[in-house]
Design a protein around this motif. Structure first.
Motif, PDB file in Angstrom:
ATOM      1  N   ASN A  32     -70.959 -29.352  45.900  1.00  0.00           N
ATOM      2  CA  ASN A  32     -70.630 -28.465  44.765  1.00  0.00           C
ATOM      3  C   ASN A  32     -71.259 -28.915  43.365  1.00  0.00           C
ATOM      4  OD1 ASN A  32     -68.906 -27.085  46.500  1.00  0.00           O
ATOM      5  ND2 ASN A  32     -67.604 -28.709  46.612  1.00  0.00           N
ATOM      6  N   HIS A  90     -77.910 -26.572  52.089  1.00  0.00           N
ATOM      7  CA  HIS A  90     -78.774 -25.505  51.320  1.00  0.00           C
ATOM      8  C   HIS A  90     -80.017 -26.074  51.179  1.00  0.00           C
ATOM      9  CE1 HIS A  90     -78.578 -22.905  47.457  1.00  0.00           C
ATOM     10  NE2 HIS A  90     -79.309 -22.497  48.378  1.00  0.00           N
ATOM     11  N   THR A 102     -74.383 -18.502  40.216  1.00  0.00           N
ATOM     12  CA  THR A 102     -73.387 -19.237  40.965  1.00  0.00           C
ATOM     13  C   THR A 102     -73.757 -18.942  42.349  1.00  0.00           C
ATOM     14  OG1 THR A 102     -71.803 -19.254  39.519  1.00  0.00           O
ATOM     15  CG2 THR A 102     -71.282 -19.760  41.812  1.00  0.00           C
ATOM     16  N   ASP A 161     -67.636 -24.888  53.029  1.00  0.00           N
ATOM     17  CA  ASP A 161     -68.361 -23.936  52.188  1.00  0.00           C
ATOM     18  C   ASP A 161     -68.951 -24.868  51.152  1.00  0.00           C
ATOM     19  OD1 ASP A 161     -67.440 -21.853  53.678  1.00  0.00           O
ATOM     20  OD2 ASP A 161     -65.698 -21.480  52.284  1.00  0.00           O
ATOM     21  N   GLN A 162     -70.006 -24.443  50.295  1.00  0.00           N
ATOM     22  CA  GLN A 162     -70.760 -25.089  49.297  1.00  0.00           C
ATOM     23  C   GLN A 162     -70.578 -24.045  48.086  1.00  0.00           C
ATOM     24  OE1 GLN A 162     -74.446 -26.318  49.970  1.00  0.00           O
ATOM     25  NE2 GLN A 162     -73.924 -27.583  51.548  1.00  0.00           N
ATOM     26  N   ARG A 163     -70.476 -24.594  46.545  1.00  0.00           N
ATOM     27  CA  ARG A 163     -70.630 -23.899  45.732  1.00  0.00           C
ATOM     28  C   ARG A 163     -71.434 -24.549  44.527  1.00  0.00           C
ATOM     29  NH1 ARG A 163     -68.278 -23.326  40.510  1.00  0.00           N
ATOM     30  NH2 ARG A 163     -67.766 -21.200  39.745  1.00  0.00           N
ATOM     31  N   GLN A 164     -72.495 -24.015  44.037  1.00  0.00           N
ATOM     32  CA  GLN A 164     -73.382 -24.468  43.086  1.00  0.00           C
ATOM     33  C   GLN A 164     -73.437 -23.494  41.868  1.00  0.00           C
ATOM     34  OE1 GLN A 164     -75.822 -24.500  46.172  1.00  0.00           O
ATOM     35  NE2 GLN A 164     -74.503 -25.747  47.166  1.00  0.00           N
ATOM     36  N   THR A 198     -72.829 -19.438  46.369  1.00  0.00           N
ATOM     37  CA  THR A 198     -71.735 -19.834  47.382  1.00  0.00           C
ATOM     38  C   THR A 198     -72.244 -19.660  48.815  1.00  0.00           C
ATOM     39  OG1 THR A 198     -70.682 -17.724  47.205  1.00  0.00           O
ATOM     40  CG2 THR A 198     -69.513 -19.564  45.695  1.00  0.00           C
TER      41      THR A 198
END
Length: 280
Positions: free
Chosen positions: A109, A154, A262, A272-275, A264
């Motif tokens: 994240n 990712h 953003t 899960d990932q979020r950047q 996801t």
């Protein structure tokens, strides 16, 4: 078992996720989740521990890369038939192998940095394999026993750096923050079939990638066996196994990431990932 690393960059503590989703500090039992700890023996000992007796880490804590001190970050290109088709590439006869710099690794994240002079930063959700023991000339039949577990990767890519200059793909794959891994490593006993996991990636809430590991050209066991014929694999090495269709390069017109976007993404059973994208 779901293992993770929690805390500020460079000062992460090893942790385990309990059955309620709480992060439990295991730093009194394990120095870090590096190659030395990613063994069946260590996992077996931890399974005997009552996780409720371990300190709970704050839920808002930063989650770091799920593996420390990664020796090799190996990637497989064009490993989904539908992704190869969307890029206009032929289905490869054997795995396409390239490397990402380990300095690209970051937390799942953390902010995603758009490199200087980049105009074509792209996304790729991928299944990551984490090696659990020394692997050399292993057969496909025995390859799964050499895996510690799986994680979300990712594989961020700058397409101009990757494809439009001279040299190898590594230039477009290795910028800082181009390798988020995690949020956790799921031990192989919890993933009964790594060839049947759904995958997804959204940008600003819009669906970009939808796929399944069932369409991989070369499966997990084949990849581990194949790589081990050319190099020894060490505990803690990460292998990113390719991406399903839906990358920005193949859209009409192409679509790339910019500061403020953003991303996801996630894989079934692996989190899960979020950047958030920022300028480097």
């Amino acid at each position: 078992m779901k293992i993770l690393r929690v805390g500020p960059p460079g000062r992460e503590k090893p942790a385990v996720l309990d059955s309620s989703g709480n992060m439990r500090d295991v730093s009194d039992l394990v120095d870090d989740w590096d190659g030395l700890a990613l063994s069946d023996a260590v996992f077996a000992q931890l399974r005997k521990v009552d996780l409720a007796t371990l300190p709970m880490l704050p839920a808002a804590s930063r989650i770091g890369p799920c593996v420390a001190d990664v020796g090799k970050f190996i990637c497989i290109g064009l490993n989904y038939a539908d992704h190869a088709a969307e890029t206009g590439a032929e289905v490869p006869a054997e795995p396409v192998v390239f490397f990402k710099a380990t300095s690209a690794i970051c937390g799942p994240n953390d902010n995603l940095e758009i490199p200087r002079k980049s105009e074509k930063t792209d996304w790729e959700v991928e299944l990551g394999i984490v090696i659990g023991k020394h692997t050399k000339y292993v057969s496909e039949e025995d390859a799964m026993d050499h895996i510690a577990g799986y994680c979300v990767v990712h594989d961020v890519s700058e397409r101009a750096f990757q494809l439009e200059g001279t040299g190898q793909w590594v230039k477009g794959k290795s910028a800082d923050t181009f390798g988020p891994i995690g949020p956790w490593l799921v031990t192989r006993d919890e993933i009964t079939d790594p060839q049947n996991l759904t995958m997804w990636l959204d940008v600003n809430g819009e669906a970009m990638q939808r796929g399944s590991t069932s369409t991989m050209i070369f499966g997990v066991a084949h990849i581990v066996s194949y790589l081990s014929q050319f190099m020894s694999l060490q505990p803690g090495d990460v292998i990113s196994t390719g991406t399903p269709p839906g990358v920005g390069l193949s859209r009409t017109p192409p679509l790339y990431l910019k500061a403020g976007d953003t991303v996801t993404l996630g894989i079934q059973g692996l989190g899960d990932q979020r950047q958030v994208c920022i300028n480097a």
